[in-house]
Design an enzyme around this catalytic site. Structure first.
Site: not given
Ligand code: AMP
Length: 585
Positions: A8, A70, A169
């Protein structure tokens, strides 16, 4: 067969897992932590730090510390450090390399195969960039899978009832909500929504503000001007936030936090959960809109949801869980650690890909993901003509025949676009190529077949073929920001070269440490028991210590090469021999 790890690769934290004995276990890093901050730093002496070592010095070395890389994946963002420009792929690769090396230490064997997760809304370029980052880190990325799909796998939802599931999330910097449909052998992402700038960091920031206000009010100091103090406040704020997930009050104790007129200032504050809830209420409230949007996009009511899964460390906050209950009318599932379940799902998928189906813990489930945005090509008048609709299930294979717009046109440009807007100019260009050598003919006669192929990783290949001549041209997305194979190879070499240098640096520090230890021990023994030795023996030992000291200090540790290390090792052997009598007496 070597194991496939599940990674992840998160905005704030990353996590790595592997299936052992039929269970996805979390691989701790070299500090024993179960998640690793996705932070990379370049210190002034050129050392690269990854993980909590990098995170701890972030505030005092802000310009040379990279967080949240990211968010930049698939863009032309670059960071320039000491004259070298780094891409998001290369920075991400440094994080992946660390996770890989932690996995290798844990498993005691080399690791090359991995499954990496990405947000469901990542476009082709972002997925490709993630794959490239894996390649630079020396990983064979067997599959890129969507984070919510991965969470569902971790919960083992692939084995039971067909149902629709919401994955909520809330991580450190981003909020993603997805509605997925679990069928007998497929998991499909029906809709995604979220807020790219909402997460645990915002909650920390509120606590930091409160601490700074209290410091200003009660002690008349401005902590914002003191970077070192601010770094300590940030750490304490996050810690207090975490404590408030389990307790009603948290103590923020910061002795010697700064100085005021030469006198030290100490802070000791009590933060209650209700005060924390009050100052973060609007942040929690901001998750409501995306939840509703995802339900609307999926075309279902909350009451049709079978399960709601909590993912991301920030879903441990009680007020967040309360909000999820209120929004969905369901008790959310939280029996797997929210910051670990995405990596676990990836490990399960990796296990499926590397073992025979019969042995797999995942019963060979086929993961169907969807295209996040529509794909089109530009046609006459700047129109975006759609070939693949948004949310089409992967893999996709679709062809359509086009023709020429001008008479005797011998080439056409295929301009590939991604986005929902009708005009080409309003969408994102993700690639362009020319099909040349079309047979001369009046406009509208040539038959050109354009094909879009998207594989299960979401990677797109577009090709165009002149049906008359059979001439064909194609691309696997070549946006400016995608790295070429040559660039990837160069980056891999660079990363490997760095890994080797790093090893020599680590070795040299260890050997220097050992040599210094030995010299200290010998000198101590000479002081204590030197009288037992004859003059010549004593002189020999002293000479050998001096010779070794010269070798140790001849060069900076980071400049040492293998030959320098061998010389130090030999010097240590000589000294050990000369002093053996003394040391063993
Ligand atoms: P993730 O990116 O999923 O690892 O989430 C990281 C975020 O979760 C960070 O902002 C953490 O501060 C936050 N977090 C981790 N544990 C807790 C906790 N017990 N209570 C509140 N937030 C937490």
């Amino acid at each position: 067969m070597s194991k496939t790890i599940g990674i992840d690769l998160g905005t704030t934290n990353s996590c790595v897992s592997v299936v052992e004995g039929g269970h996805a276990v979390i691989i701790p890093n070299d500090k024993g932590e179960r998640t690793t901050p996705s932070v990379v730093a370049f210190t002034n002496d050129g050392t690269r730090l990854v993980g909590s070592a990098a995170a701890h010095q972030a505030t005092v070395n802000a310009k040379r510390t990279i967080s949240s890389i990211k968010r930049q994946m698939g863009t032309d963002w670059r960071v320039n450090i000491d004259g070298k420009s780094w891409t998001p792929q290369e920075i991400s690769a440094m994080i992946l390399r660390k996770l890989r090396s932690d996995a290798e230490s844990y498993l005691g064997e080399p690791v090359t195969d991995a499954v990496i997760t990405v947000p469901a809304y990542f476009n082709d370029i972002q997925r490709q960039a993630t794959k490239d980052a894996g390649a630079i880190a020396g990983l064979n990325v067997k599959r890129i899978i969507n984070e919510p799909t991965s969470a569902a796998l971790a919960y083992g939802l692939n084995t039971g009832t067909a149902q629709k599931v919401m994955v909520y999330d809330l991580g450190g910097g981003t909020f993603d909500v997805s509605v997925i449909e679990i069928g007998e052998s497929v998991i499909e992402v029906l809709a995604t929504s979220g807020d790219n700038h909402l997460g645990g960091d915002d909650f920390d920031e509120r606590v930091v503000n409160w601490v700074c206000e209290e410091a200003a009010r009660t002690q008349r100091v401005n902590l914002r001007n003191d970077l070192v103090a601010l770094a300590r406040v940030k750490e304490a704020a996050e810690q207090a936030k975490k404590e408030l997930s389990a307790a009603e009050t948290a103590q923020i104790t910061l002795p010697y936090i700064t100085q005021q007129g030469g006198a030290p200032v100490h802070l000791d504050l009590t933060l209650t959960r209700s005060k924390f809830n009050e100052m973060t209420r609007d942040l929690v409230e901001r998750t409501a809109g995306p939840v509703q949007a995802a339900l609307n996009d999926a075309g279902i009511a909350a009451s049709e949801l079978g399960r709601v899964l909590l993912v991301g460390g920030s879903t441990r906050i009680p007020a967040v869980q309360q909000k999820v209950r209120q929004l969905t009318g369901k008790e959310p599932s939280k029996n797997i650690n929210p910051d670990e379940c995405v990596a676990q799902g990836a490990a399960i998928q990796g296990d499926t890909l590397s073992s025979s189906k019969a042995l797999s813990v995942n019963k060979g489930i086929l993961l169907l993901d969807v295209t996040p945005l529509s794909l089109s090509i530009e046609t006459v008048g700047g129109v975006a003509t759609r070939l693949v609709e948004r949310n089409s299930t992967l893999p996709v294979h679709y062809s359509q025949i086009f023709t020429t717009a001008a008479p005797f046109q011998t080439s056409v440009e295929i301009h590939v676009l991604q986005g929902e807007r009708p005009m080409a100019a309003d969408n994102k260009t993700i690639g362009k190529f020319k099909l040349k050598g079309i047979k001369m003919a009046p406009a509208g006669v040539p038959q050109i077949e354009v094909t879009f192929d998207i594989d299960t990783n979401g990677i797109l290949r577009v090709s165009a073929k002149d049906m008359d001549t059979g001439k064909e041209q194609g691309i696997t997305i070549t946006a400016n920001d995608k790295m070429s194979d040559a660039e990837i190879n160069a980056a891999i070499r660079d990363a490997e070269q760095y890994a080797a240098q790093d090893q020599v640096r680590r070795d040299s520090l260890n050997i220097i440490h050992e040599a210094q230890q030995l010299m200290n021990d010998v000198e101590k023994a000479l002081d204590e028991k030197g009288k037992q030795l004859d003059k010549a023996e004593k002189k020999q030992i002293k000479d050998d210590v001096n010779a070794l000291r010269k070798l140790v200090f001849r060069k900076q540790p980071d400049k040492m090469e293998e030959s320098d290390l061998s010389a130090i090792r030999a010097g240590m052997d000589t000294l050990r021999q000369a002093a053996s009598h003394l040391m063993n007496s």
